[in-house]
Design an enzyme around this catalytic site. Structure first.
Site, PDB file in Angstrom:
ATOM      1  N   THR A  77       0.881  -1.301  -0.112  1.00 18.73           N
ATOM      2  CA  THR A  77       0.128  -0.061   0.083  1.00 18.73           C
ATOM      3  C   THR A  77       0.734   1.388  -0.209  1.00 18.73           C
ATOM      4  O   THR A  77       2.009   1.071   0.586  1.00 18.73           O
ATOM      5  CB  THR A  77      -0.761  -0.008   1.251  1.00 18.73           C
ATOM      6  OG1 THR A  77      -1.492   1.322   1.596  1.00 18.73           O
ATOM      7  CG2 THR A  77      -0.041  -0.452   2.409  1.00 18.73           C
ATOM      8  N   ASP A  78       0.472   2.264  -0.267  1.00 15.01           N
ATOM      9  CA  ASP A  78       1.108   3.626  -0.215  1.00 15.01           C
ATOM     10  C   ASP A  78       1.214   4.100   1.033  1.00 15.01           C
ATOM     11  O   ASP A  78       1.852   5.089   1.124  1.00 15.01           O
ATOM     12  CB  ASP A  78       0.282   4.870  -1.138  1.00 15.01           C
ATOM     13  CG  ASP A  78      -1.134   5.116  -1.029  1.00 15.01           C
ATOM     14  OD1 ASP A  78      -1.720   4.241  -0.030  1.00 15.01           O
ATOM     15  OD2 ASP A  78      -1.814   5.947  -1.645  1.00 15.01           O
ATOM     16  N   GLU A  79       0.346   3.429   2.026  1.00 15.54           N
ATOM     17  CA  GLU A  79       0.629   3.878   3.359  1.00 15.54           C
ATOM     18  C   GLU A  79       1.985   3.634   3.953  1.00 15.54           C
ATOM     19  O   GLU A  79       2.275   4.236   5.004  1.00 15.54           O
ATOM     20  CB  GLU A  79      -0.471   3.536   4.260  1.00 15.54           C
ATOM     21  CG  GLU A  79      -2.068   3.722   3.568  1.00 15.54           C
ATOM     22  CD  GLU A  79      -3.209   3.351   4.624  1.00 15.54           C
ATOM     23  OE1 GLU A  79      -2.936   3.562   5.709  1.00 15.54           O
ATOM     24  OE2 GLU A  79      -4.423   3.289   3.866  1.00 15.54           O
TER      25      GLU A  79
ATOM     26  N   TYR B 202      -1.367  -0.349  11.268  1.00 16.14           N
ATOM     27  CA  TYR B 202      -1.554  -1.101  10.147  1.00 16.14           C
ATOM     28  C   TYR B 202      -0.483  -0.799   9.049  1.00 16.14           C
ATOM     29  O   TYR B 202       0.270  -1.798   8.402  1.00 16.14           O
ATOM     30  CB  TYR B 202      -2.990  -0.411   9.185  1.00 16.14           C
ATOM     31  CG  TYR B 202      -3.042  -0.855   7.866  1.00 16.14           C
ATOM     32  CD1 TYR B 202      -3.147  -2.272   7.377  1.00 16.14           C
ATOM     33  CD2 TYR B 202      -3.174   0.182   7.005  1.00 16.14           C
ATOM     34  CE1 TYR B 202      -3.384  -2.555   6.110  1.00 16.14           C
ATOM     35  CE2 TYR B 202      -3.247  -0.045   5.459  1.00 16.14           C
ATOM     36  CZ  TYR B 202      -3.302  -1.517   5.154  1.00 16.14           C
ATOM     37  OH  TYR B 202      -3.403  -1.774   3.914  1.00 16.14           O
TER      38      TYR B 202
ATOM     39  N   LYS C 181       2.205  -3.549   7.437  1.00 20.82           N
ATOM     40  CA  LYS C 181       2.576  -3.684   6.083  1.00 20.82           C
ATOM     41  C   LYS C 181       4.052  -3.211   5.722  1.00 20.82           C
ATOM     42  O   LYS C 181       4.571  -3.863   4.709  1.00 20.82           O
ATOM     43  CB  LYS C 181       1.654  -2.921   5.093  1.00 20.82           C
ATOM     44  CG  LYS C 181       0.409  -3.144   5.217  1.00 20.82           C
ATOM     45  CD  LYS C 181      -0.039  -4.484   4.525  1.00 20.82           C
ATOM     46  CE  LYS C 181      -0.162  -4.605   3.047  1.00 20.82           C
ATOM     47  NZ  LYS C 181      -0.782  -5.806   2.658  1.00 20.82           N
TER      48      LYS C 181
HETATM   49  N1  LIG Z   1      -8.405  -1.415   0.121  1.00 19.36           N
HETATM   50  C1  LIG Z   1      -7.445  -0.618  -0.362  1.00 19.36           C
HETATM   51  O1  LIG Z   1      -7.874   0.816  -0.809  1.00 19.36           O
HETATM   52  C2  LIG Z   1      -6.053  -1.076  -0.583  1.00 19.36           C
HETATM   53  C3  LIG Z   1      -5.113  -0.353  -1.078  1.00 19.36           C
HETATM   54  C4  LIG Z   1      -3.890  -0.611  -1.095  1.00 19.36           C
HETATM   55  C5  LIG Z   1      -3.385  -1.906  -0.974  1.00 19.36           C
HETATM   56  N2  LIG Z   1      -4.196  -2.706  -0.304  1.00 19.36           N
HETATM   57  C6  LIG Z   1      -4.097  -4.021   0.292  1.00 19.36           C
HETATM   58  O2  LIG Z   1      -4.554  -5.140  -0.589  1.00 19.36           O
HETATM   59  C7  LIG Z   1      -4.789  -6.111  -0.058  1.00 19.36           C
HETATM   60  C8  LIG Z   1      -6.107  -6.355   0.180  1.00 19.36           C
HETATM   61  O3  LIG Z   1      -7.106  -5.647   0.531  1.00 19.36           O
HETATM   62  P1  LIG Z   1      -8.530  -5.483   0.891  1.00 19.36           P
HETATM   63  O4  LIG Z   1      -9.057  -4.138   0.884  1.00 19.36           O
HETATM   64  O5  LIG Z   1      -9.052  -6.456  -0.268  1.00 19.36           O
HETATM   65  O6  LIG Z   1      -8.701  -6.084   2.048  1.00 19.36           O
HETATM   66  P2  LIG Z   1     -10.016  -7.036   2.743  1.00 19.36           P
HETATM   67  O7  LIG Z   1      -9.706  -6.680   4.227  1.00 19.36           O
HETATM   68  O8  LIG Z   1     -11.153  -6.686   2.184  1.00 19.36           O
HETATM   69  O9  LIG Z   1      -9.474  -8.435   2.513  1.00 19.36           O
HETATM   70  C9  LIG Z   1      -8.585  -9.228   3.440  1.00 19.36           C
HETATM   71  C10 LIG Z   1      -8.733 -10.590   3.259  1.00 19.36           C
HETATM   72  O10 LIG Z   1      -7.843 -11.419   3.789  1.00 19.36           O
HETATM   73  C11 LIG Z   1      -8.434 -12.466   4.570  1.00 19.36           C
HETATM   74  N3  LIG Z   1      -7.619 -12.871   5.738  1.00 19.36           N
HETATM   75  C12 LIG Z   1      -7.087 -11.985   6.617  1.00 19.36           C
HETATM   76  N4  LIG Z   1      -6.358 -12.588   7.500  1.00 19.36           N
HETATM   77  C13 LIG Z   1      -5.914 -13.727   6.846  1.00 19.36           C
HETATM   78  C14 LIG Z   1      -5.082 -14.789   7.258  1.00 19.36           C
HETATM   79  N5  LIG Z   1      -4.485 -14.851   8.445  1.00 19.36           N
HETATM   80  N6  LIG Z   1      -5.164 -15.879   6.362  1.00 19.36           N
HETATM   81  C15 LIG Z   1      -5.792 -15.959   5.474  1.00 19.36           C
HETATM   82  N7  LIG Z   1      -6.801 -14.938   4.932  1.00 19.36           N
HETATM   83  C16 LIG Z   1      -6.912 -13.986   5.824  1.00 19.36           C
HETATM   84  C17 LIG Z   1      -9.736 -12.031   4.980  1.00 19.36           C
HETATM   85  O11 LIG Z   1     -10.600 -13.033   5.355  1.00 19.36           O
HETATM   86  C18 LIG Z   1     -10.122 -11.243   3.728  1.00 19.36           C
HETATM   87  O12 LIG Z   1     -10.903 -11.978   2.862  1.00 19.36           O
HETATM   88  C19 LIG Z   1      -4.118  -6.034   1.445  1.00 19.36           C
HETATM   89  O13 LIG Z   1      -2.660  -6.504   1.515  1.00 19.36           O
HETATM   90  C20 LIG Z   1      -4.022  -4.373   1.610  1.00 19.36           C
HETATM   91  O14 LIG Z   1      -3.081  -3.956   2.408  1.00 19.36           O
HETATM   92  C21 LIG Z   1      -5.594  -2.237  -0.146  1.00 19.36           C
END
Ligand SMILES: NC(=O)c1ccc[n+]([C@@H]2O[C@H](COP(=O)([O-])OP(=O)(O)OC[C@H]3O[C@@H](n4cnc5c(N)ncnc54)[C@H](O)[C@@H]3O)[C@@H](O)[C@H]2O)c1
Length: 341
Positions: A126-128, A154, A158
């Site tokens: 993430t950009d964070e 968080y 990451k």
């Molecule tokens: N949402 C955003 O805007 C954004 C932006 C940049 C990066 N990201 C990154 O993208 C990725 C996905 O983000 P998202 O928004 O889809 O998240 P989300 O919270 O919607 O989904 C996370 C998923 O991971 C699963 N999970 C959590 N812990 C687990 C474990 N120990 N073992 C197996 N599965 C597990 C959860 O059940 C869920 O299905 C993350 O790594 C996040 O840091 C998200």
């Protein structure tokens, strides 16, 4: 046909990614591994799971024995690692699960990849991890060389994971790739995050809780563009490299709120409730995504004005999906986060 392990595939971006692969009929078999935590939802992928092309396994990425077993059983050669605890506000309430899943879970995947073999390992970051930018200097942007300076539990977790990924490249020569993306929006987004929270609150006749002065700035990207960028990096990226992904679409939270209210025909005065700001709330994120454009030829395809309309329509068309989520544990969290303030 190659076999790819996709972790966190029942979450927001992971499920959109698997849907994109199936929709385009990409020549890949996907093994979905997801623990189905509070935000993981089997309904996000249930209709595309089949024995041959999309296999779903409920399990924890921290479970090294399970991960190794899957690796051998399905001859996994590629990983796209989405699974994470992903909500900043929850990391402020309790950082324990963030350290466990985001750091230990990543280490388990890296170690299994190193021991059992892997052609490509992609870390979805993430950009964070870059911290916060000054809001008045619009020329300042995060590049891949910007020093890592996370400010929330968080983003700290990451960042630690990104450092492990980097270390496995330099120490063991594991062919890793890292992507760092800005804020996503779109279908299947858990309704505790800003855009789906606001849209579904308005549909329920509730006000939208806006943090602080509403002037925090984020760069918004439609989730399908993010998924397409990840696929591009997985296929064309250079091992050891980091690629920033962004929409060049900076907006204050206030501007996003205005657009959502306008699209839903709700006046600001009656529907916005200001709430106490998040502690340590990063002021501005802005991504310089010129490297992925220049080196890999990726471009976002969706414009915010049309994709936000499609997104709102998706929540209107899928009320059963989000109403099932906005109950139980969700209500306890919502009370703690917004009502008691
Ligand atoms: N949402 C955003 O805007 C954004 C932006 C940049 C990066 N990201 C990154 O993208 C990725 C996905 O983000 P998202 O928004 O889809 O998240 P989300 O919270 O919607 O989904 C996370 C998923 O991971 C699963 N999970 C959590 N812990 C687990 C474990 N120990 N073992 C197996 N599965 C597990 C959860 O059940 C869920 O299905 C993350 O790594 C996040 O840091 C998200």
């Amino acid at each position: 046909m190659r076999t790819t392990l996709v972790t966190g595939s029942a979450g927001f971006i992971g499920s959109n990614f698997v849907r994109m692969l199936r929709g385009r009929n990409e020549p890949v078999r996907v093994i979905c591994l997801d623990k189905l935590t509070y935000c993981g939802n089997l309904a996000n992928v249930a209709d595309i799971v089949d024995k041959d092309r999309v296999v779903f396994v409920r399990g924890d990425i921290c479970d090294a024995a399970l991960v190794a077993e899957l690796w051998k059983q399905y001859d996994i050669r590629e990983v796209v690692h989405f699974a994470a605890e992903s909500h900043v506000d929850r990391s402020i309430l309790d950082s324990g699960p963030f350290v466990q899943t985001n750091i230990v879970g990543t280490q388990v995947l890296l170690d299994t990849a190193r021991k059992l073999g892997c052609d490509r390992y992609l870390q979805v970051s993430t950009d964070e991890v870059y911290g916060s930018l000054p809001e008045h200097d619009k020329s300042a942007m995060f590049t891949e060389e910007t020093p890592l300076a996370p400010n929330s539990p968080y983003s700290a977790s990451k960042t630690a994971a990104d450092c492990m990924v980097r270390a496995y490249f330099h120490t063991f020569g594991l062919p890793v790739l890292t992507t760092r993306c800005s804020n996503n929006y779109g279908p299947y987004h858990f309704p505790e995050k800003m855009i789906p929270l606001f849209v579904t609150n308005l549909m329920e006749g509730k006000k939208v809780p806006l943090y602080g002065d509403g002037m925090n700035i984020r760069d918004w990207l439609y989730v399908v563009d993010h998924c397409d960028a990840i696929w591009t990096v997985l296929n064309k990226g250079k091992p050891g490299e980091v690629y920033n992904i962004g929409g060049n679409n900076e907006m204050t939270n206030r501007e996003v709120t205005e657009i959502v209210l306008r699209e839903m025909g709700k006046p600001w005065d009656q529907w916005v409730q200001y709430v106490k700001d998040r502690p340590g709330h990063d002021r501005r994120y802005a991504i310089d995504a010129s490297k992925i454009r220049r080196e890999l030829g990726w471009e976002p395809k969706y414009r915010f004005d049309t994709a936000i309309r499609q997104t709102i329509q998706w929540y209107k068309d899928n009320e059963t999906w989000w109403r099932a989520i906005k109950s139980g544990e969700y209500l306890t969290y919502y009370e703690k986060q917004y009502v008691s303030r």
